[in-house]
Design an enzyme around this catalytic site. Structure first.
Site, PDB file in Angstrom:
ATOM      1  N   ARG A  20     121.022  85.398 115.369  1.00  0.00           N
ATOM      2  CA  ARG A  20     121.023  86.159 116.623  1.00  0.00           C
ATOM      3  C   ARG A  20     120.200  87.428 116.446  1.00  0.00           C
ATOM      4  NH1 ARG A  20     121.814  82.253 118.775  1.00  0.00           N
ATOM      5  NH2 ARG A  20     123.535  81.558 120.086  1.00  0.00           N
TER       6      ARG A  20
ATOM      7  N   ASP B 200     113.200  83.601 114.522  1.00  0.00           N
ATOM      8  CA  ASP B 200     113.324  82.677 115.650  1.00  0.00           C
ATOM      9  C   ASP B 200     114.063  83.346 116.802  1.00  0.00           C
ATOM     10  OD1 ASP B 200     113.022  80.066 116.855  1.00  0.00           O
ATOM     11  OD2 ASP B 200     115.182  79.804 116.578  1.00  0.00           O
TER      12      ASP B 200
ATOM     13  N   GLU C 259     116.149  89.160 123.921  1.00  0.00           N
ATOM     14  CA  GLU C 259     115.350  87.992 124.308  1.00  0.00           C
ATOM     15  C   GLU C 259     115.909  87.321 125.562  1.00  0.00           C
ATOM     16  OE1 GLU C 259     116.136  85.590 120.714  1.00  0.00           O
ATOM     17  OE2 GLU C 259     117.313  84.245 121.960  1.00  0.00           O
TER      18      GLU C 259
ATOM     19  N   HIS D  98     113.233  81.138 119.878  1.00  0.00           N
ATOM     20  CA  HIS D  98     114.613  80.630 119.796  1.00  0.00           C
ATOM     21  C   HIS D  98     114.634  79.104 119.999  1.00  0.00           C
ATOM     22  CE1 HIS D  98     119.096  81.750 120.387  1.00  0.00           C
ATOM     23  NE2 HIS D  98     118.965  80.581 119.777  1.00  0.00           N
TER      24      HIS D  98
HETATM   25  P1  NAI Z   1     129.402  78.696 111.967  1.00  0.00           P
HETATM   26  O1  NAI Z   1     130.470  79.241 112.854  1.00  0.00           O
HETATM   27  O2  NAI Z   1     129.536  77.322 111.435  1.00  0.00           O
HETATM   28  O3  NAI Z   1     129.206  79.682 110.708  1.00  0.00           O
HETATM   29  C1  NAI Z   1     129.158  81.054 110.825  1.00  0.00           C
HETATM   30  C2  NAI Z   1     129.624  81.640 109.502  1.00  0.00           C
HETATM   31  O4  NAI Z   1     129.453  83.047 109.571  1.00  0.00           O
HETATM   32  C3  NAI Z   1     131.103  81.380 109.198  1.00  0.00           C
HETATM   33  O5  NAI Z   1     131.232  80.833 107.904  1.00  0.00           O
HETATM   34  C4  NAI Z   1     131.738  82.760 109.302  1.00  0.00           C
HETATM   35  O6  NAI Z   1     132.825  82.958 108.388  1.00  0.00           O
HETATM   36  C5  NAI Z   1     130.568  83.658 108.953  1.00  0.00           C
HETATM   37  N1  NAI Z   1     130.693  85.030 109.430  1.00  0.00           N
HETATM   38  C6  NAI Z   1     131.127  85.466 110.621  1.00  0.00           C
HETATM   39  N2  NAI Z   1     131.039  86.806 110.692  1.00  0.00           N
HETATM   40  C7  NAI Z   1     130.540  87.211 109.502  1.00  0.00           C
HETATM   41  C8  NAI Z   1     130.212  88.463 108.954  1.00  0.00           C
HETATM   42  N3  NAI Z   1     130.401  89.591 109.646  1.00  0.00           N
HETATM   43  N4  NAI Z   1     129.720  88.501 107.711  1.00  0.00           N
HETATM   44  C9  NAI Z   1     129.534  87.373 106.987  1.00  0.00           C
HETATM   45  N5  NAI Z   1     129.822  86.146 107.450  1.00  0.00           N
HETATM   46  C10 NAI Z   1     130.317  86.071 108.691  1.00  0.00           C
HETATM   47  O7  NAI Z   1     128.043  78.897 112.805  1.00  0.00           O
HETATM   48  P2  NAI Z   1     126.697  78.063 112.668  1.00  0.00           P
HETATM   49  O8  NAI Z   1     126.748  76.881 113.552  1.00  0.00           O
HETATM   50  O9  NAI Z   1     126.393  77.898 111.229  1.00  0.00           O
HETATM   51  O10 NAI Z   1     125.661  79.106 113.344  1.00  0.00           O
HETATM   52  C11 NAI Z   1     125.213  80.243 112.635  1.00  0.00           C
HETATM   53  C12 NAI Z   1     124.311  81.091 113.532  1.00  0.00           C
HETATM   54  O11 NAI Z   1     123.182  80.319 113.982  1.00  0.00           O
HETATM   55  C13 NAI Z   1     124.980  81.616 114.798  1.00  0.00           C
HETATM   56  O12 NAI Z   1     124.535  82.946 115.030  1.00  0.00           O
HETATM   57  C14 NAI Z   1     124.417  80.752 115.893  1.00  0.00           C
HETATM   58  O13 NAI Z   1     124.435  81.425 117.125  1.00  0.00           O
HETATM   59  C15 NAI Z   1     122.995  80.552 115.376  1.00  0.00           C
HETATM   60  N6  NAI Z   1     122.310  79.392 115.947  1.00  0.00           N
HETATM   61  C16 NAI Z   1     120.971  79.503 116.191  1.00  0.00           C
HETATM   62  C17 NAI Z   1     120.260  78.444 116.710  1.00  0.00           C
HETATM   63  C18 NAI Z   1     118.784  78.537 116.924  1.00  0.00           C
HETATM   64  O14 NAI Z   1     118.210  77.665 117.575  1.00  0.00           O
HETATM   65  N7  NAI Z   1     118.104  79.549 116.399  1.00  0.00           N
HETATM   66  C19 NAI Z   1     120.945  77.197 117.098  1.00  0.00           C
HETATM   67  C20 NAI Z   1     122.343  77.141 116.710  1.00  0.00           C
HETATM   68  C21 NAI Z   1     122.997  78.224 116.183  1.00  0.00           C
END
Ligand code: NAI
Length: 327
Positions: free
Chosen positions: A232, A256, A261, A293
């Site tokens: 993000r 990305d 955005e 993105h």
């Molecule tokens: P997920 O929920 O599976 O994993 C997120 C991880 O971050 C969890 O293990 C959680 O414990 C950890 N976390 C939360 N707050 C934290 C902090 N303050 N410090 C350290 N760790 C922390 O999420 P996922 O599916 O792996 O997505 C990760 C990121 O990718 C999200 O921001 C999501 O919005 C983004 N994303 C981006 C896409 C793109 O096209 N660029 C598409 C899909 C997701």
């Protein structure tokens, strides 16, 4: 059994919707636009609507209900664009369509490789038939330490993919995963700032980590550090980041996502004067790769969200257990 599909993209979704609806025995009303109070009557006769990330607020939800809608499915993982309280109050159920982490994880590894091999500058020169080498010397991943912040679905997949490159991997998360420990050492954030040559972000955006990468944390990083962000935009303070690119503290970046955005991406703004100065500056640097993105955007992703959103409508209408239902 009819489903009204909003924001149906003609170039990649429409044919799939038609094919999959035929397989599932569903009828469709396809609309290229986002749902609003003017076109909501397209839902008449559909118990289910299929949407993406446009705002689904309380007024619209009441209008859905008045047109007979009982279920909203969104072709996304997140559903914070839907007013869940209003949905509950109207007796409307909501479902999502999660897709696999591999598309974003692959894209992240690509941005890391592009950044350490100066691919932006290489492509710029090639386009001008400038085939010189000076200034294009890259680094090999096996010689580097990569810090992965956030080891959820995507971060853990990135760790696994990176393990094949022979680099040292450091990880940080609020919760540690056994699977990740096979390939990476969990350390403090301070150690990541201090030791990582490449830092890649994979956490959601929360109040606690807003501007996680800021002047203070950048100052703790190695000179020439590479930053990759497919999570993000607001995890990074753009002003501090730009300053660090300008003074060489940050050696390269792959972004990305960028701050502010929202409303910009996925539209053609060729002839527009944009107000996002940070984006204009970031795009101008030869050592920064910016994309709009789209790390998620693969064939597999489109097929998954189209098929699963329809399957979830079918489950709902047939009264079967619905694994995609979130409320
Ligand atoms: P997920 O929920 O599976 O994993 C997120 C991880 O971050 C969890 O293990 C959680 O414990 C950890 N976390 C939360 N707050 C934290 C902090 N303050 N410090 C350290 N760790 C922390 O999420 P996922 O599916 O792996 O997505 C990760 C990121 O990718 C999200 O921001 C999501 O919005 C983004 N994303 C981006 C896409 C793109 O096209 N660029 C598409 C899909 C997701």
């Amino acid at each position: 059994m009819q489903v009204t599909v909003f924001n149906c993209r003609s170039f990649d979704e429409k044919d799939l919707f038609i094919e999959y609806a035929a397989k599932l025995g569903l009828e469709l009303v396809l609309c290229p636009d986002a749902p609003d109070l003017n076109n909501v009557s397209l839902c008449k006769g559909s118990r289910c609507v299929d949407v993406i990330t446009s705002k689904i607020d309380a007024d619209l939800i009441r209008a859905f209900r008045d047109n007979g809608v009982e279920y909203i499915t969104t072709r996304t993982i997140g559903y914070d664009h839907i007013d869940l309280e209003a949905a509950r109050a109207c007796g409307i159920k909501v479902g999502n369509a999660p897709y696999g982490p591999h598309g974003v994880a692959d894209y992240t590894v690509m941005l890391i490789l592009m950044s350490i091999r100066r691919m932006g500058a290489i492509l710029g020169r090639t386009a001008l038939q400038d085939y010189t080498l000076a200034g294009l010397n890259g680094r090999e991943l096996r010689d580097l330490t990569v810090g992965v912040i956030g080891t959820g679905r995507i971060g853990a997949t990135v760790v696994r993919s990176l393990s094949g490159f022979g680099c040292r991997i450091l990880a940080y998360d609020l919760y540690e995963k056994e699977e990740v420990k096979q390939y990476a050492d969990y350390v403090s954030l301070a150690q990541i700032w201090k030791e990582a040559d490449v830092i890649t972000l994979h956490t959601p955006l929360t109040e606690a980590n807003h501007h996680l990468i800021c002047a203070d944390t950048i100052a703790q990083m190695k000179d020439g550090v590479v930053i990759v962000n497919t999570a993000r935009g607001a995890l990074i303070d753009s002003d501090a980041f730009i300053e660090a690119i300008e003074n060489g503290k940050i050696g390269a970046a792959g972004l990305d996502v960028v701050e502010n955005e929202f409303g910009l991406y996925y539209y053609d703004h060729k002839s527009d004067i944009l107000k996002n100065r940070e984006l204009a500056l970031l795009r101008s640097f030869p050592n920064v790769t910016v994309s709009h993105h789209m790390a998620f955007y693969t064939k597999n992703y489109v097929e998954t969200v189209v098929m699963d959103s329809l399957k979830s409508c079918k489950c709902f209408m047939e009264g079967q257990e619905n694994p995609w239902e979130v409320i």
